[in-house]
Design an enzyme around this catalytic site. Structure first.
Site: not given
Ligand code: IVH
Length: 663
Positions: A82, A112, A114, A223, A287, A405, A408, A423
C-alpha cells in the site's frame, strides 16, 4: 465404540465448530475443559485407529518436521503493498485522485485497522488448507504452511460452502500482552528478547521448526482474497462477510463508510483507541468498497490506486537525555532513569524513561547529553530505543552505577548472577517512600492525595515509617506540614479512612510482596478470605492456589514470616482495616453450580467451614436430599440423608473424597 469413524467425524466437527465460535465469532460455547476432553478423546481415537486420521483434523496442527529452508512459492496473483499517507492532507489527495478518476460517482470506503504484522496468503483446495506463504517480494514468497497450521485461528477446513480453490490473505501478528509475556519468559531463560511485536511475529512465523511456532501466541486477521477462479464480488464489504461465513476471522473494527467525513471520523476513533486495542496498529487502511471501481482505478506498479495506508503520527521521536538518576524502589532495587527533554510521542508528553538496570543501560550505552530515539509502544512505558551515536557530544562518558544508595548512603550490593543492584538498608527512607506510594496506589489501597511529595514529607518528618502509621495520622499533624492546607489534610484523612474497607485482594496487593501482582492477589484473596488466614498459610497451602508456583509460594511465605511484616499487618488490623472478603463465586471447577448436602460429622471441618469452602467454589449447600441434589458429603454417623441419596442414585463422597474435590 460402535463406529469409531463416525465418532471421529463427530468430534472433529464439534471441535471445529467450537474453534470457530471461539476465534471467529468471539462467542465460545464450550468451556476450555470440555474442549480439552473432546480433543483428547479424538487424539486417543486417532491413536487407536491411525487410518481415521485426516490431514484437516484439529489434532494435526503440529507434527511436521523442521525443514532445512523454506520452499519458494510463486503467488498466483501478485501480493501488492500500500501507498502511505502520513498526514490528513496526503489522505485527502488520495481521495481527490479517486474522485478525479471516477468522475461524479459516489464512492464508499471500507476503513480497517492497519495491523503491524506480516502479510500471508493461504490457499484452500476443496475447502482444505493446502498451502500458505509469506508475501516475500510480492511475486514469490516462502512456504510457511506447516507454521500457519499451528495457528489455532487458521481453519484447517473451511466452513460454509467453499469454492474449489480459494486463496485468502491476511496479517499474522502477536498481541501486545503476549509479546510482553514472551519477552519476560525469554529474559528469564536468558534468551534474547524481541524488539517489538512485529519482529516477534515475523520471527515466529519464519521458524524452520514448526514446533517452535506452535508455542508462540500468533494471531491472524483476514482482509483480502487472492486467486479465486469463478468467484467475483460486487464489493469488499461483501467479500469480508463471505470470509466470516467460511470461518476466516476478520477484524471487528472494520467499518463501511458512506462518505469522507465518516472515514475521517473512523480514522480518529481508531487513533484514539489504538492503545486500548490488544494489538499494535500503525494506521488505518482505507479501501474503495466497489470492486468495479477498483478495477477501473487499477494499480501503479505494485500499489493499488484504490487503497491507502493512512498512518498514525509517529510513536517514535528523538529527544535529549538531560540527566540519568537512580530511583530506589520498595524492595531497594536501584533503577537508572533518564530525565529527558520533554517530547510529544504517541499522543503524550514524555520526560522520563526507565533504563531498567545496569546491564541494559550498558548495552544501549546511554549517556548524559545523548540524542536518543524514544518509542512508546502501546500502553507499554516509554523506552529509549537507541542512541544516535553520530550526534554524541565530545567528551561524554559512560554512565556508572553509584556505589552508594542515593537516598541513605549505604553501600549498594549486586548479587552474583543478578541484574539488579539493591540498597540493603531495611530502613532506607527511599524504600519507605516507595512502599507508601505502592500501598496508596490505585490497585492497592487507592488513597488519593498520597503522591511522591506527601509520601516524602511524611517519611522525612518521621510521622510515617510503615503503611500502618498512616492510620494513626491526625489532622493537627497534617496541617503542621509544609504546604498542607485544611482541605488537603481533611481529604487525605477521609481517603485513608475509606481505604479501611478495601476489598481483600487490593489489601493483599498493597502489602507489596515480591512477585505478587494483581492477578495473584485475586487468587490469594479468593482462596484465603482474610489476612489472618493468609498469614497462617503454609507453603503447601499457598502452592495449592491457582497460578502460585513453588517460587512464588516461598516468596509469600518468607515475606509473611518476617516479624516486621507480621507486626505491620497486626497494626493494620488493630487500626481498623477490615478488608472486604468479597467471597468470589467460582464458575468453574468440580463444585461450581452444584447443590450439595452435608450429613454426618466431618473430622476436619465444622458445618460452617465446609459450607464456606463449597460456596467459595460456586456451590450451594442445601438441607435436604432430592433429585436435584448433585452431591452428598457423608461424614461419620450419617443417617437418613445418606440412605435417601443412595436410593435416588445421588453421588456420595466421604470426607477424603470431599477434600479431593476441594483441591
Ligand atoms: S490490504 C493491496 N489491509 O500493510 C492491499 N493490508 O503496505 C494489500 N496490512 O502488506 C493489503 N493491515 O501486510 C491490507 N487491513 C489491512 C492491513 C494490511 C496491515 C499490511 C499488509 C500489507 C501492508 C501494505
Amino acid at each position: 465404540m460402535e463406529n469409531p469413524a463416525a465418532r471421529a467425524e463427530e468430534l472433529r466437527a464439534r471441535l471445529r465448530d467450537a474453534s470457530h465460535r471461539y476465534y471467529v465469532l468471539d462467542a465460545p460455547t464450550l468451556s476450555d475443559a470440555e474442549y480439552d476432553r473432546l480433543f483428547r478423546e479424538l487424539e486417543q481415537l486417532e491413536a487407536d485407529h491411525p487410518d481415521l486420521i485426516t490431514p484437516d483434523s484439529p489434532t494435526r496442527r503440529v507434527g511436521a518436521a523442521p525443514s532445512e529452508k523454506f520452499a519458494k512459492v510463486t503467488h498466483g496473483r501478485q501480493m501488492m503493498s500500500l501507498a502511505n499517507a502520513m498526514t490528513e492532507d496526503e489522505f485527502l489527495e488520495f481521495d481527490a485522485r479517486v474522485h478525479r478518476m471516477l468522475g461524479e460517482e459516489p464512492v464508499r470506503y471500507v476503513v480497517e485497522p492497519k495491523l503491524d504484522g506480516l502479510a500471508v496468503t493461504l490457499r484452500y483446495e476443496k475447502g482444505r488448507f493446502a498451502q500458505g506463504a509469506t508475501r516475500g517480494d510480492g511475486l514469490t514468497g516462502e512456504d510457511v504452511t506447516a507454521n500457519l497450521r499451528t495457528i489455532k485461528m487458521v481453519p484447517l477446513q473451511l466452513g460454509g460452502r467453499p469454492p474449489a480453490v480459494f486463496e485468502v490473505r491476511g496479517e499474522v501478528f502477536i498481541n501486545k500482552r503476549d509479546f510482553v509475556r514472551m519477552n519476560e519468559e525469554r529474559e528469564k531463560a536468558g534468551e534474547p528478547t524481541f524488539v517489538n511485536p512485529r519482529n516477534c511475529a515475523a520471527g515466529s512465523l519464519r521458524q524452520l521448526d514448526p514446533r517452535i511456532t506452535a508455542q508462540r501466541p500468533l494471531s491472524i486477521f483476514f482482509y483480502e482474497v487472492g486467486e479465486t477462479p469463478g468467484l467475483t464480488f460486487a464489493t469488499h464489504w461483501e467479500k469480508l462477510a463471505l470470509l466470516r461465513e467460511l470461518g476466516l476471522r476478520t477484524n471487528p473494527e472494520n467499518a463501511l463508510c458512506e462518505s469522507l467525513p465518516e472515514v475521517k471520523e473512523k480514522y480518529r476513533r481508531m487513533l484514539a483507541m489504538r492503545h486500548e486495542l490488544p494489538y499494535e496498529i500503525d494506521g488505518s487502511v482505507v479501501k474503495v468498497d466497489s470492486e468495479d471501481q477498483r478495477r477501473r482505478l487499477g494499480a501503479v506498479s505494485r500499489t493499488p490506486r484504490w487503497a491507502i495506508a493512512w498512518k498514525f503520527p509517529a510513536e517514535e521521536e528523538a529527544t535529549t537525555v538531560e540527566d540519568i538518576f537512580v530511583s530506589v524502589g520498595r524492595t531497594g532495587a536501584l533503577t537508572p532513569v533518564a530525565a529527558l527533554k520533554p517530547v510529544h510521542v504517541g499522543g503524550v508528553t514524555v520526560s522520563r524513561a526507565t533504563l531498567h538496570n545496569e546491564d541494559e543501560l550498558r548495552r544501549k550505552d546511554v549517556r548524559v547529553g545523548d540524542r536518543v530515539f524514544l518509542r512508546r509502544a502501546g500502553d507499554v512505558i516509554p523506552e529509549i530505543v537507541r542512541v544516535i551515536v553520530e550526534s554524541r557530544p565530545a567528551g561524554s562518558r559512560p554512565w556508572e552505577m553509584p556505589k552508594q544508595c542515593p537516598a541513605c548512603g549505604t553501600p549498594v550490593v549486586r548479587e552474583e548472577g543478578e541484574a539488579i543492584t539493591r540498597c540493603p538498608n531495611p530502613t532506607c527512607p527511599a524504600k519507605t517512600v516507595s512502599r507508601l506510594r505502592h500501598f496508596a496506589s490505585r490497585l492497592a489501597m487507592d488513597i488519593e492525595g498520597l503522591g511522591v511529595e506527601t509520601s516524602t514529607q511524611l517519611t522525612e518528618t518521621g510521622l510515617v515509617k510503615t503503611p500502618a502509621d498512616l492510620y494513626r495520622l491526625t489532622y493537627e499533624q497534617l496541617v503542621g506540614l509544609d504546604r498542607f492546607a485544611d482541605l488537603s489534610a481533611r481529604n487525605l484523612l477521609a481517603a485513608i479512612e475509606t481505604s479501611k474497607t478495601r476489598p481483600l485482594r487490593h489489601v493483599i496487593y498493597a502489602l507489596g510482596i515480591r512477585m505478587v501482582g494483581e492477578a495473584t492477589a485475586v487468587s490469594l484473596a479468593r482462596r484465603f478470605g482474610s489476612l489472618e488466614a493468609l498469614m497462617n498459610a503454609s507453603v503447601e497451602d499457598l502452592q495449592s492456589v491457582r497460578d502460585v508456583g513453588p517460587e512464588v509460594a516461598r516468596q509469600i511465605h518468607d515475606f509473611l514470616a518476617l516479624p516486621g511484616q507480621r507486626e505491620m499487618i497486626g497494626q493494620l488490623l488493630a487500626a481498623g482495616v477490615r478488608p472486604d472478603p468479597e467471597v468470589a463465586v467460582a464458575t468453574e471447577g468440580a463444585l461450581a453450580g452444584k447443590t450439595v448436602v452435608l450429613t454426618g460429622t466431618l473430622a476436619k471441618y465444622s458445618r460452617e467451614s465446609a459450607k464456606a469452602e463449597i460456596e467459595r467454589r460456586g456451590g450451594r449447600v442445601s438441607g435436604s436430599v432430592s433429585r436435584k441434589t448433585d452431591l452428598v458429603v457423608a461424614g461419620e454417623d450419617a443417617g437418613s440423608k445418606l440412605k435417601k441419596a443412595q436410593e435416588l442414585g445421588v453421588r456420595v463422597v466421604d470426607e477424603d473424597g470431599f477434600r479431593e474435590l476441594l483441591k
